[in-house]
Design a protein around this motif. Sequence first.
Motif, PDB file in Angstrom:
ATOM      1  N   VAL A 341       0.840  -1.193   0.000  1.00  0.00           N
ATOM      2  CA  VAL A 341       0.000   0.000   0.000  1.00  0.00           C
ATOM      3  C   VAL A 341       0.878   1.247   0.000  1.00  0.00           C
ATOM      4  CG1 VAL A 341      -1.947  -1.107   1.159  1.00  0.00           C
ATOM      5  CG2 VAL A 341      -0.164  -0.012   2.523  1.00  0.00           C
ATOM      6  N   LYS A 342       0.265   2.370  -0.317  1.00  0.00           N
ATOM      7  CA  LYS A 342       1.004   3.619  -0.387  1.00  0.00           C
ATOM      8  C   LYS A 342       1.391   4.085   1.006  1.00  0.00           C
ATOM      9  CE  LYS A 342       1.037   7.526  -3.519  1.00  0.00           C
ATOM     10  NZ  LYS A 342       0.274   8.290  -4.543  1.00  0.00           N
ATOM     11  N   ASN A 343       2.523   4.779   1.083  1.00  0.00           N
ATOM     12  CA  ASN A 343       3.048   5.259   2.366  1.00  0.00           C
ATOM     13  C   ASN A 343       2.312   6.497   2.880  1.00  0.00           C
ATOM     14  OD1 ASN A 343       5.062   3.329   2.234  1.00  0.00           O
ATOM     15  ND2 ASN A 343       6.552   4.701   1.305  1.00  0.00           N
ATOM     16  N   ASN A 344       1.021   6.515   2.782  1.00  0.00           N
ATOM     17  CA  ASN A 344       0.245   7.659   3.251  1.00  0.00           C
ATOM     18  C   ASN A 344      -0.886   7.227   4.162  1.00  0.00           C
ATOM     19  OD1 ASN A 344      -1.445   6.411   1.460  1.00  0.00           O
ATOM     20  ND2 ASN A 344      -1.852   8.211   0.187  1.00  0.00           N
ATOM     21  N   GLY A 345      -0.689   6.054   4.788  1.00  0.00           N
ATOM     22  CA  GLY A 345      -1.728   5.534   5.670  1.00  0.00           C
ATOM     23  C   GLY A 345      -2.850   4.846   4.931  1.00  0.00           C
ATOM     24  N   GLU A 346      -2.581   4.397   3.714  1.00  0.00           N
ATOM     25  CA  GLU A 346      -3.628   3.760   2.907  1.00  0.00           C
ATOM     26  C   GLU A 346      -4.219   2.532   3.590  1.00  0.00           C
ATOM     27  OE1 GLU A 346      -4.253   1.569  -1.423  1.00  0.00           O
ATOM     28  OE2 GLU A 346      -2.341   2.526  -0.965  1.00  0.00           O
ATOM     29  N   GLU A 347      -3.432   1.894   4.459  1.00  0.00           N
ATOM     30  CA  GLU A 347      -3.941   0.695   5.136  1.00  0.00           C
ATOM     31  C   GLU A 347      -5.185   0.982   5.973  1.00  0.00           C
ATOM     32  OE1 GLU A 347      -0.519   2.352   7.680  1.00  0.00           O
ATOM     33  OE2 GLU A 347      -0.978   2.071   5.554  1.00  0.00           O
ATOM     34  N   LYS A 348      -5.371   2.253   6.357  1.00  0.00           N
ATOM     35  CA  LYS A 348      -6.549   2.630   7.142  1.00  0.00           C
ATOM     36  C   LYS A 348      -7.828   2.611   6.319  1.00  0.00           C
ATOM     37  CE  LYS A 348      -3.751   5.611  10.158  1.00  0.00           C
ATOM     38  NZ  LYS A 348      -3.494   7.010  10.591  1.00  0.00           N
ATOM     39  N   ASN A 349      -7.684   2.494   5.011  1.00  0.00           N
ATOM     40  CA  ASN A 349      -8.854   2.476   4.128  1.00  0.00           C
ATOM     41  C   ASN A 349      -9.461   1.084   3.986  1.00  0.00           C
ATOM     42  OD1 ASN A 349      -8.624   5.220   3.569  1.00  0.00           O
ATOM     43  ND2 ASN A 349      -7.231   4.873   1.846  1.00  0.00           N
ATOM     44  N   TYR A 350      -8.909   0.100   4.720  1.00  0.00           N
ATOM     45  CA  TYR A 350      -9.420  -1.266   4.636  1.00  0.00           C
ATOM     46  C   TYR A 350     -10.145  -1.641   5.931  1.00  0.00           C
ATOM     47  CZ  TYR A 350      -6.450  -1.903   0.507  1.00  0.00           C
ATOM     48  OH  TYR A 350      -5.874  -1.788  -0.724  1.00  0.00           O
ATOM     49  N   THR A 351     -11.260  -2.331   5.788  1.00  0.00           N
ATOM     50  CA  THR A 351     -12.020  -2.794   6.954  1.00  0.00           C
ATOM     51  C   THR A 351     -12.185  -4.312   6.883  1.00  0.00           C
ATOM     52  OG1 THR A 351     -14.131  -2.434   5.802  1.00  0.00           O
ATOM     53  CG2 THR A 351     -13.291  -0.632   7.168  1.00  0.00           C
ATOM     54  N   PRO A 352     -12.199  -4.998   8.042  1.00  0.00           N
ATOM     55  CA  PRO A 352     -12.327  -6.459   8.045  1.00  0.00           C
ATOM     56  C   PRO A 352     -13.732  -6.928   7.685  1.00  0.00           C
ATOM     57  CG  PRO A 352     -12.306  -5.608  10.282  1.00  0.00           C
ATOM     58  CD  PRO A 352     -12.024  -4.446   9.396  1.00  0.00           C
ATOM     59  N   GLN A 353     -13.807  -8.058   7.005  1.00  0.00           N
ATOM     60  CA  GLN A 353     -15.079  -8.677   6.633  1.00  0.00           C
ATOM     61  C   GLN A 353     -14.989 -10.170   6.953  1.00  0.00           C
ATOM     62  OE1 GLN A 353     -17.834  -7.054   5.089  1.00  0.00           O
ATOM     63  NE2 GLN A 353     -16.724  -5.151   5.522  1.00  0.00           N
ATOM     64  N   LEU A 354     -15.909 -10.644   7.793  1.00  0.00           N
ATOM     65  CA  LEU A 354     -15.942 -12.052   8.173  1.00  0.00           C
ATOM     66  C   LEU A 354     -16.942 -12.799   7.289  1.00  0.00           C
ATOM     67  CD1 LEU A 354     -15.158 -14.343  10.166  1.00  0.00           C
ATOM     68  CD2 LEU A 354     -17.051 -13.570  11.611  1.00  0.00           C
ATOM     69  N   VAL A 355     -16.491 -13.901   6.687  1.00  0.00           N
ATOM     70  CA  VAL A 355     -17.357 -14.716   5.834  1.00  0.00           C
ATOM     71  C   VAL A 355     -17.356 -16.140   6.385  1.00  0.00           C
ATOM     72  CG1 VAL A 355     -17.789 -15.578   3.511  1.00  0.00           C
ATOM     73  CG2 VAL A 355     -16.797 -13.298   3.828  1.00  0.00           C
ATOM     74  N   ILE A 356     -18.509 -16.583   6.851  1.00  0.00           N
ATOM     75  CA  ILE A 356     -18.638 -17.929   7.423  1.00  0.00           C
ATOM     76  C   ILE A 356     -19.137 -18.889   6.352  1.00  0.00           C
ATOM     77  CG2 ILE A 356     -19.792 -19.338   9.179  1.00  0.00           C
ATOM     78  CD1 ILE A 356     -17.774 -17.331  10.279  1.00  0.00           C
ATOM     79  N   ASP A 357     -18.557 -20.081   6.325  1.00  0.00           N
ATOM     80  CA  ASP A 357     -18.961 -21.128   5.386  1.00  0.00           C
ATOM     81  C   ASP A 357     -20.384 -21.589   5.745  1.00  0.00           C
ATOM     82  OD1 ASP A 357     -19.320 -23.321   3.795  1.00  0.00           O
ATOM     83  OD2 ASP A 357     -17.452 -24.322   4.361  1.00  0.00           O
ATOM     84  N   LYS A 358     -21.346 -21.243   4.890  1.00  0.00           N
ATOM     85  CA  LYS A 358     -22.762 -21.549   5.186  1.00  0.00           C
ATOM     86  C   LYS A 358     -23.031 -23.040   5.253  1.00  0.00           C
ATOM     87  CE  LYS A 358     -24.661 -17.261   3.323  1.00  0.00           C
ATOM     88  NZ  LYS A 358     -25.584 -16.639   2.331  1.00  0.00           N
ATOM     89  N   SER A 359     -22.192 -23.832   4.559  1.00  0.00           N
ATOM     90  CA  SER A 359     -22.394 -25.286   4.610  1.00  0.00           C
ATOM     91  C   SER A 359     -22.094 -25.853   5.991  1.00  0.00           C
ATOM     92  CB  SER A 359     -21.512 -25.976   3.563  1.00  0.00           C
ATOM     93  OG  SER A 359     -20.139 -25.858   3.896  1.00  0.00           O
ATOM     94  N   LYS A 360     -21.431 -25.059   6.833  1.00  0.00           N
ATOM     95  CA  LYS A 360     -21.103 -25.498   8.186  1.00  0.00           C
ATOM     96  C   LYS A 360     -22.238 -25.208   9.176  1.00  0.00           C
ATOM     97  CE  LYS A 360     -16.555 -26.553   7.810  1.00  0.00           C
ATOM     98  NZ  LYS A 360     -15.885 -27.745   8.377  1.00  0.00           N
ATOM     99  N   LEU A 361     -23.231 -24.432   8.752  1.00  0.00           N
ATOM    100  CA  LEU A 361     -24.279 -23.974   9.661  1.00  0.00           C
ATOM    101  C   LEU A 361     -25.578 -24.759   9.467  1.00  0.00           C
ATOM    102  CD1 LEU A 361     -23.785 -20.110   9.211  1.00  0.00           C
ATOM    103  CD2 LEU A 361     -22.743 -21.596  10.932  1.00  0.00           C
ATOM    104  N   ASN A 362     -26.325 -24.929  10.569  1.00  0.00           N
ATOM    105  CA  ASN A 362     -27.652 -25.524  10.456  1.00  0.00           C
ATOM    106  C   ASN A 362     -28.671 -24.439  10.090  1.00  0.00           C
ATOM    107  OD1 ASN A 362     -28.276 -24.096  12.807  1.00  0.00           O
ATOM    108  ND2 ASN A 362     -28.041 -25.892  14.143  1.00  0.00           N
ATOM    109  N   LYS A 363     -29.946 -24.799  10.051  1.00  0.00           N
ATOM    110  CA  LYS A 363     -30.974 -23.845   9.626  1.00  0.00           C
ATOM    111  C   LYS A 363     -31.122 -22.670  10.584  1.00  0.00           C
ATOM    112  CE  LYS A 363     -34.719 -26.597  11.708  1.00  0.00           C
ATOM    113  NZ  LYS A 363     -35.034 -25.660  12.794  1.00  0.00           N
ATOM    114  N   ASP A 364     -30.632 -22.834  11.807  1.00  0.00           N
ATOM    115  CA  ASP A 364     -30.702 -21.756  12.796  1.00  0.00           C
ATOM    116  C   ASP A 364     -29.424 -20.923  12.830  1.00  0.00           C
ATOM    117  OD1 ASP A 364     -33.302 -22.460  13.688  1.00  0.00           O
ATOM    118  OD2 ASP A 364     -32.430 -24.108  14.859  1.00  0.00           O
TER     119      ASP A 364
END
Length: 443
Positions: A341-364
């Motif tokens: 990333v650019k040396n101007n604090g560009e890393e602050k422009n990223y936010t975390p996103q959690l993605v859970i494998d739906k095949s691991k979950l039951n209907k609830d």
Amino acid sequence: MKRITQISLVFTLLFVLVASQFSYNPRTAKAAEDNLGLKADAALIVDAKTGKIIYEKNANKVMGIASMSKMMTEYLVLDAIEDKKISWDTPVKINEYVHNLSKAPNLSNVGLTQGEEYKVKELYEAMAIYSGNAATVALTEKIAGSETNFIPLMNKKGKELGLKHFKFVNATGLSNKDLLGHFPTGDANDENVMTAKDVGLLAYRLLKDHPQALEYASISKLKFRDGKTYPNFNWMLPGLIYHYDGVDGLKTGSTDFAGYAFAGTVKRNGQRYITIVMKSTSKAQRFVDAAKLMNYAYDSFKKTQILPANYVVKGKKTLPVAKGKEDSVKIKSKSAIDLVVKNNGEEKNYTPQLVIDKSKLNKDGELTAPIKKGEKIGYLTVKKKDGSDYGFLNKDGDKYVRSDVVAAETVEKANWFALSMHAIGGFFADVWDSASSAVKGWF
């Protein structure tokens, strides 16, 4: 009179200030900054590990690529060696056409003797180091029977690699008119074309899939069996006129149509970049342009940890668990996510996103026990706050902004008695809820 002059002066200053505000256009200013003073019509800088584009100029413009075409020929030769169709020691007999091409005036060549056998390795070195055109044709004939048969392989591989806007009409990158009347495909005026972005992707995949290509591209001078020493056309290599610390490849090219081009590779302090220069104004200027790109990359960008290993997303420290001795399990990321990333604090422009494998979950929406510590249940990625994409050359880059999310602990399956009690408890809870609702309804 004095007061009128003062008022006029004030209005003049106000006009200048307002005009200056309207005359400044941030986009224009940024474009001027990003131009870097290049003479090249098109240019590109790519992080060689991830394929992330950090600079581009006219990168989607289709242009001539000249001898940078040989990167595709190199790729296919290395494929054939890997697939054991040929070996480095496989002999290649030189025919009359290849011999005549090797002595054609004004073309880059090593001398090849008609009827003599050369090893694949010798011809590959001549192609990769001195951009030998006749040596290139000889290799295509060995692999495909003829250069004409080799061209469909080049175009097919281009599609497989994900190139978007390209056309190969010969294996060398010369204009067809320079091939002594042997047109592999097309007419006399045809040449190979591609965009800077596609050239960057070809170079990226060549390094990824066949890293040994750099062993040859990095050789500054070739001593050939004809008794001559041939300097590499990449003048940025050690000992040559435009030596730049860390440069170890990759391929130059020039024709009247393509101008002066260069696909460069450079590595410093563990960070490798690929730079592309297309249609620069002279042999020397393409290396001046490449140096500007490399300086910009190392001066303005850095590899930065966007998210550390064992990262826990705020508000999502656990997931519910069904049929377990515990009713939830802690989760965390397995590895860090790093990006250039650019040396101007560009890393602050990223936010975390959690993605859970739906095949691991039951209907609830629950995981089901048993769950083992370290079991993968999804992945963690990052998104740019402005919604733009990462800027990778292709979709393969997405894997570099992903970290597996795993269970941080083991949750064993509850025994039958506990499950029964849980079921009974749930039954009476439902009965109580129903009764409560009915009583409330009376009032």
